[in-house]
Design a protein around this motif. Structure first.
Motif, PDB file in Angstrom:
ATOM      1  N   GLY A  28       0.814  -1.213   0.000  1.00  0.00           N
ATOM      2  CA  GLY A  28       0.000   0.000   0.000  1.00  0.00           C
ATOM      3  C   GLY A  28       0.848   1.264   0.000  1.00  0.00           C
ATOM      4  N   LEU A  29       2.055   1.145   0.520  1.00  0.00           N
ATOM      5  CA  LEU A  29       2.991   2.279   0.507  1.00  0.00           C
ATOM      6  C   LEU A  29       3.540   2.532  -0.888  1.00  0.00           C
ATOM      7  CD1 LEU A  29       5.563   2.236   3.428  1.00  0.00           C
ATOM      8  CD2 LEU A  29       3.782   3.883   2.928  1.00  0.00           C
ATOM      9  N   ASN A  49       2.039   1.904  -3.759  1.00  0.00           N
ATOM     10  CA  ASN A  49       1.021   2.307  -4.718  1.00  0.00           C
ATOM     11  C   ASN A  49       0.773   3.817  -4.614  1.00  0.00           C
ATOM     12  OD1 ASN A  49      -1.308   2.733  -6.194  1.00  0.00           O
ATOM     13  ND2 ASN A  49      -2.267   0.819  -5.520  1.00  0.00           N
ATOM     14  N   SER A  86      -2.723   4.831  -3.682  1.00  0.00           N
ATOM     15  CA  SER A  86      -3.244   4.435  -2.381  1.00  0.00           C
ATOM     16  C   SER A  86      -3.271   5.613  -1.411  1.00  0.00           C
ATOM     17  CB  SER A  86      -2.378   3.301  -1.819  1.00  0.00           C
ATOM     18  OG  SER A  86      -2.404   3.300  -0.425  1.00  0.00           O
ATOM     19  N   GLU A  87      -4.420   5.775  -0.741  1.00  0.00           N
ATOM     20  CA  GLU A  87      -4.527   6.846   0.248  1.00  0.00           C
ATOM     21  C   GLU A  87      -4.179   6.301   1.623  1.00  0.00           C
ATOM     22  OE1 GLU A  87      -8.387   8.606  -0.063  1.00  0.00           O
ATOM     23  OE2 GLU A  87      -8.212   8.746  -2.242  1.00  0.00           O
ATOM     24  N   ASP A  88      -4.124   7.182   2.587  1.00  0.00           N
ATOM     25  CA  ASP A  88      -3.925   6.769   3.954  1.00  0.00           C
ATOM     26  C   ASP A  88      -2.594   6.036   4.156  1.00  0.00           C
ATOM     27  OD1 ASP A  88      -4.985   7.154   6.375  1.00  0.00           O
ATOM     28  OD2 ASP A  88      -6.235   5.361   6.404  1.00  0.00           O
ATOM     29  N   LYS A  89      -1.520   6.705   3.762  1.00  0.00           N
ATOM     30  CA  LYS A  89      -0.205   6.084   3.895  1.00  0.00           C
ATOM     31  C   LYS A  89       0.367   6.244   5.297  1.00  0.00           C
ATOM     32  CE  LYS A  89       1.710   5.929  -0.764  1.00  0.00           C
ATOM     33  NZ  LYS A  89       0.597   6.381  -1.587  1.00  0.00           N
ATOM     34  N   ARG A 113       0.536   3.246   7.566  1.00  0.00           N
ATOM     35  CA  ARG A 113       1.450   2.230   7.018  1.00  0.00           C
ATOM     36  C   ARG A 113       2.897   2.583   7.341  1.00  0.00           C
ATOM     37  NH1 ARG A 113      -1.556  -0.621   3.055  1.00  0.00           N
ATOM     38  NH2 ARG A 113      -3.515   0.401   2.610  1.00  0.00           N
ATOM     39  N   ILE A 114       3.233   3.865   7.124  1.00  0.00           N
ATOM     40  CA  ILE A 114       4.589   4.328   7.423  1.00  0.00           C
ATOM     41  C   ILE A 114       4.875   4.158   8.919  1.00  0.00           C
ATOM     42  CG2 ILE A 114       6.110   6.358   7.469  1.00  0.00           C
ATOM     43  CD1 ILE A 114       4.565   7.342   4.955  1.00  0.00           C
ATOM     44  N   ARG A 139      -3.782   7.424  13.613  1.00  0.00           N
ATOM     45  CA  ARG A 139      -3.040   7.287  12.359  1.00  0.00           C
ATOM     46  C   ARG A 139      -1.541   7.135  12.549  1.00  0.00           C
ATOM     47  NH1 ARG A 139      -4.694  11.342   7.904  1.00  0.00           N
ATOM     48  NH2 ARG A 139      -3.550   9.812   6.687  1.00  0.00           N
TER      49      ARG A 139
END
Lengths: 141, 154
Positions: A39-40, A42, A45-48, A51-52, B6
């Motif tokens: 997902g990072l 792409n 892809s939103e909402d990184k 993930r980070i 988040r």
């Protein structure tokens, strides 16, 4: 079974399970590392951010462990670069095609009692065992 | 308080996950390969890791399912696919071969980047390339159904 370490394995495993539960219970996300990382990559892809943050946490652990005197040994990898590249490509492409890896299918998926994930886990365990058997015992690697 | 959901919560989860991998020894490819080597000096540790993880995750996910929404977010992103199809079997098969070749799967590979090992860096770059290759190929095909749903499917 000379190297069997059941106590550290059980403690470590419980922590992995706890992490998967907390991520779902708190943020609603599945702790599947291949999915989080993909997902990072792409651009669409939103909402990184989450993930980070998760992967940063993962990568900080050996650093913090080093500070308190439990530094992580450098992983022992095959001497042949072609094998490393081929393995990386297979792991990357395969986890995307199959929709998960050891964490997403093996722990989160089986933890949700998903038959799809149980099937995936059996398949990757079997092909991994065959691969090790062939490279170590048939090709004499 | 978006920073908690988040950034802080996922960071904490990443730290716990990474600690689990480090403590259990699963960051070391030799330890993983010793589990997969059932015809050699077999080390069952990885099976204990999975069993312990599942002993926590299974009741934990049941608990999560009893809530309408996560504690810090608006919705659950439960995986929606449930069928055993050809891509699943083929993809899992490919992943297993790559995993068996070097003993690294995505979690330990990313965590091991912290050691700045050239081999790990090359592995992660190749893994990212494989993922991008797949996603680019998928994007060139007819659109698939979305893979997440707002409500749990069970």
């Amino acid at each position: 079974m000379a190297n069997f370490t059941p106590v550290s394995a059980a403690i470590g495993g419980a922590l992995i399970g706890l992490s998967a539960v907390l991520l779902m219970l708190l943020t609603g996300r599945i702790a599947g590392i291949s999915g989080i990382f993909a997902g990072l990559l792409n651009i669409r892809s939103e909402d990184k951010a989450w993930r980070i943050a998760f992967i940063a946490g993962l990568m900080l652990v050996p650093v913090i462990a080093g500070w308190i005197g439990y530094g992580m040994a450098t992983p022992k990898l095959p001497a042949n670069w072609a094998v490393i590249v081929a393995a990386g490509l297979l792991v990357g492409f395969g986890t995307r095609l199959g929709g998960g890896c050891t964490s997403g299918h093996g722990i989160c998926g089986i933890g949700r009692l998903s038959v799809r994930s149980i099937a995936a886990t059996i398949v990757f365990m079997v092909t991994a065992v065959i691969t090790v058997a062939v490279t170590r015992h048939m090709l004499g690697g | 308080m978006e920073i908690i959901s988040r950034i802080i919560a996922p960071l904490l989860c990443g730290l716990i996950f990474g600690t689990g991998l480090l403590v259990s020894g699963m960051v070391q490819p030799t330890k993983v390969l010793a589990f997969l080597d059932i015809f050699g000096a077999w080390d069952p540790s990885l099976a204990v890791v999975m069993a312990a993880a599942l002993a926590v995750a299974t009741p934990g996910f049941m608990l999560a399912r009893q809530r309408a929404r996560p504690v810090l977010a608006g919705q659950y992103f439960w995986p929606r696919k449930s069928d055993i199809d050809a891509p699943l079997v083929l993809g899992a098969g490919m992943f297993g071969v790559g995993w068996g070749l070097v003993g690294l799967c995505p979690g330990p590979a990313l965590e091991s980047l912290a050691t700045l090992s050239p081999g790990v860096i090359v592995f992660v770059v190749a893994m990212a390339s494989g993922m991008l290759l797949h996603d680019t190929w998928q994007a060139s095909r007819p659109p698939l159904q979305p893979q997440v749903s707002i409500n749990p499917d069970r």
